[in-house]
Scaffold this active site. Structure first.
Site, PDB file in Angstrom:
ATOM      1  N   ARG A   1     -10.136  -0.656  11.406  1.00  0.00           N
ATOM      2  CA  ARG A   1     -10.015  -0.649   9.941  1.00  0.00           C
ATOM      3  C   ARG A   1     -11.261  -0.080   9.261  1.00  0.00           C
ATOM      4  O   ARG A   1     -11.186   0.420   8.138  1.00  0.00           O
ATOM      5  CB  ARG A   1      -9.787  -2.074   9.424  1.00  0.00           C
ATOM      6  CG  ARG A   1      -8.533  -2.734   9.972  1.00  0.00           C
ATOM      7  CD  ARG A   1      -7.360  -2.530   9.022  1.00  0.00           C
ATOM      8  NE  ARG A   1      -6.116  -2.965   9.609  1.00  0.00           N
ATOM      9  CZ  ARG A   1      -5.545  -4.140   9.374  1.00  0.00           C
ATOM     10  NH1 ARG A   1      -6.118  -5.001   8.555  1.00  0.00           N
ATOM     11  NH2 ARG A   1      -4.395  -4.449   9.935  1.00  0.00           N
TER      12      ARG A   1
ATOM     13  N   ASP B   1      -3.591  -9.050  -6.574  1.00  0.00           N
ATOM     14  CA  ASP B   1      -4.044  -8.851  -5.201  1.00  0.00           C
ATOM     15  C   ASP B   1      -5.563  -8.719  -5.244  1.00  0.00           C
ATOM     16  O   ASP B   1      -6.140  -8.401  -6.286  1.00  0.00           O
ATOM     17  CB  ASP B   1      -3.410  -7.588  -4.592  1.00  0.00           C
ATOM     18  CG  ASP B   1      -3.388  -7.628  -3.069  1.00  0.00           C
ATOM     19  OD1 ASP B   1      -2.321  -7.892  -2.494  1.00  0.00           O
ATOM     20  OD2 ASP B   1      -4.460  -7.446  -2.440  1.00  0.00           O
TER      21      ASP B   1
HETATM   22  C1  LIG Z   1       0.846  -8.549   4.032  1.00  0.00           C
HETATM   23  S1  LIG Z   1       0.540  -8.351   2.307  1.00  0.00           S
HETATM   24  C2  LIG Z   1       1.929  -9.237   1.622  1.00  0.00           C
HETATM   25  C3  LIG Z   1       2.594  -8.483   0.507  1.00  0.00           C
HETATM   26  C4  LIG Z   1       3.836  -9.162  -0.082  1.00  0.00           C
HETATM   27  N1  LIG Z   1       3.520 -10.464  -0.617  1.00  0.00           N
HETATM   28  C5  LIG Z   1       4.931  -9.265   0.940  1.00  0.00           C
HETATM   29  O1  LIG Z   1       5.204 -10.347   1.458  1.00  0.00           O
HETATM   30  O2  LIG Z   1       5.540  -8.237   1.277  1.00  0.00           O
HETATM   31  C6  LIG Z   1      -0.806  -9.503   2.068  1.00  0.00           C
HETATM   32  C7  LIG Z   1      -1.621  -9.194   0.806  1.00  0.00           C
HETATM   33  O3  LIG Z   1      -2.491 -10.317   0.545  1.00  0.00           O
HETATM   34  C8  LIG Z   1      -3.685  -9.812  -0.014  1.00  0.00           C
HETATM   35  N2  LIG Z   1      -4.755 -10.805   0.112  1.00  0.00           N
HETATM   36  C9  LIG Z   1      -5.417 -11.201   1.223  1.00  0.00           C
HETATM   37  N3  LIG Z   1      -6.375 -12.088   0.918  1.00  0.00           N
HETATM   38  C10 LIG Z   1      -6.300 -12.285  -0.423  1.00  0.00           C
HETATM   39  C11 LIG Z   1      -7.042 -13.095  -1.341  1.00  0.00           C
HETATM   40  N4  LIG Z   1      -8.032 -13.903  -0.942  1.00  0.00           N
HETATM   41  N5  LIG Z   1      -6.701 -13.043  -2.650  1.00  0.00           N
HETATM   42  C12 LIG Z   1      -5.698 -12.237  -3.072  1.00  0.00           C
HETATM   43  N6  LIG Z   1      -4.972 -11.438  -2.259  1.00  0.00           N
HETATM   44  C13 LIG Z   1      -5.282 -11.467  -0.943  1.00  0.00           C
HETATM   45  C14 LIG Z   1      -3.936  -8.534   0.792  1.00  0.00           C
HETATM   46  O4  LIG Z   1      -4.804  -7.641   0.126  1.00  0.00           O
HETATM   47  C15 LIG Z   1      -2.519  -7.982   0.975  1.00  0.00           C
HETATM   48  O5  LIG Z   1      -2.211  -6.991   0.043  1.00  0.00           O
END
Ligand SMILES: C[S@@+](CC[C@H](N)C(=O)[O-])C[C@H]1O[C@@H](n2cnc3c(N)ncnc32)[C@H](O)[C@@H]1O
Length: 296
Positions: free
Chosen positions: A57, A166
């Site tokens: 990454r 996000d």
């Molecule tokens: C796998 S995606 C899920 C997207 C959508 N909710 C779905 O289920 O299709 C996880 C997202 O969580 C976000 N994320 C991770 N840690 C986070 C945090 N501490 N606060 C806010 N967002 C976070 C990541 O940037 C990523 O875009």
């Protein structure tokens, strides 16, 4: 049969071909520094053995910065406060799609959108708030907004908002752009495809744009779920799906308790398929597969 017929050829370890040298050195100490920062800044818990993930990454970032090793990158991170954002953007996992885990959206349609639409048909001016927490590149909040736009006639005569947040600013920029590759339409059930323009004439590499009225229902904001939540009022439904999977148990439990405080009595919490809420959270009732209701 001669006794030595099946004897395997012995190859000593010195004779094995050497693994190709990696472009950047990632020492155990640098790995630990980077996993600690991921945990401190985003709650992302990367266990031992995730060296390849960190490497793959971040390699592009090191190249872009012209750095020679992860040690140099750790020093750069320590000396450059703004770099934490790029670091989190690079290591976050953003996989998502339209109508992912479709049973959540069918539940949302029948238990949130349709009752709201019925009430709005009797009397306009109703208020509805939905939060897509960890929205990635927008497929989840756009799915929610398409359902609301489909069900609620005269949606503009009501106060309907989808908050989409996000931590990753790159995916948020992509989400706000409202453009998706032509192939994304395959994930969208037929009744909703009319919300995309360009569907008839874009080639495989073409772009589809989401209907402007669907776009205007959504506000995209950067928000770290571990930080303060500057909200006024409660949500009718919160989607936090496939986000907590990256958090450890105490972080996840604390987050769920905060979500409960943020949902209206009788409102809904949708979590990812592998994130069922183990343990008891008072005030929350399991009502379906990874669907929870705030008790009244
Ligand atoms: C796998 S995606 C899920 C997207 C959508 N909710 C779905 O289920 O299709 C996880 C997202 O969580 C976000 N994320 C991770 N840690 C986070 C945090 N501490 N606060 C806010 N967002 C976070 C990541 O940037 C990523 O875009």
């Amino acid at each position: 049969m001669p006794a030595n017929r099946h004897r395997a050829t012995v190859v000593t370890i010195d004779q094995l071909p050497a693994a190709p040298p990696r472009e950047f050195v990632l020492s155990q100490a640098d790995f630990q520094t980077l996993t600690r920062l991921a945990y401190e800044h985003a709650g992302i818990s990367l266990s031992e053995g995730k060296q390849n993930l960190i490497y793959s990454r971040l390699a592009r970032r090191l190249r872009a910065l012209g750095l020679e090793s992860f040690r140099h990158y750790c020093n750069y991170l320590a000396a450059t406060p703004g770099e934490v954002e790029n670091f989190i953007n690079a290591i976050s996992t953003n996989h998502t799609k339209f109508f992912r885990e479709a049973h959540h959206f069918e539940h949302f349609r029948t238990h949130v959108a349709v009752p709201f639409a019925r009430a709005a048909a009797r009397k306009a001016g109703g208020r509805l708030r939905v939060w897509s927490a960890g929205c990635s590149s927008g497929e989840e909040p756009y799915t929610i907004a398409m359902i609301l736009k489909s069900e609620v006639e005269n949606i503009g005569g009501n106060d309907v908002r989808v908050l989409a947040t996000d931590i990753d600013t790159d995916v948020l920029a992509k989400a706000a752009n409202a453009q998706f590759s032509a192939g994304a339409i395959d994930e969208v059930p037929k009744p909703y495809r009319g919300f995309f323009t360009g569907s008839a004439d874009v080639g495989a590499n073409g772009k589809l744009v989401i209907d402007n009225e669907v776009q205007t229902l959504i506000a995209f904001r950067r928000l770290n779920l571990l930080g303060p939540w500057p909200f006024h009022g409660l949500f009718d439904a919160i989607f936090c799906r496939n986000v907590m999977i990256y958090f450890d148990a105490p972080t996840k439990a604390a987050l769920i308790d905060r979500f409960i405080q943020q949902i209206k009595a009788g409102g809904w919490l949708y979590v990812g398929h592998s994130e069922s809420l183990i343990g008891t959270h008072s005030g929350l009732q399991l009502v379906g597969r990874t669907i929870y209701r705030r008790e009244t």
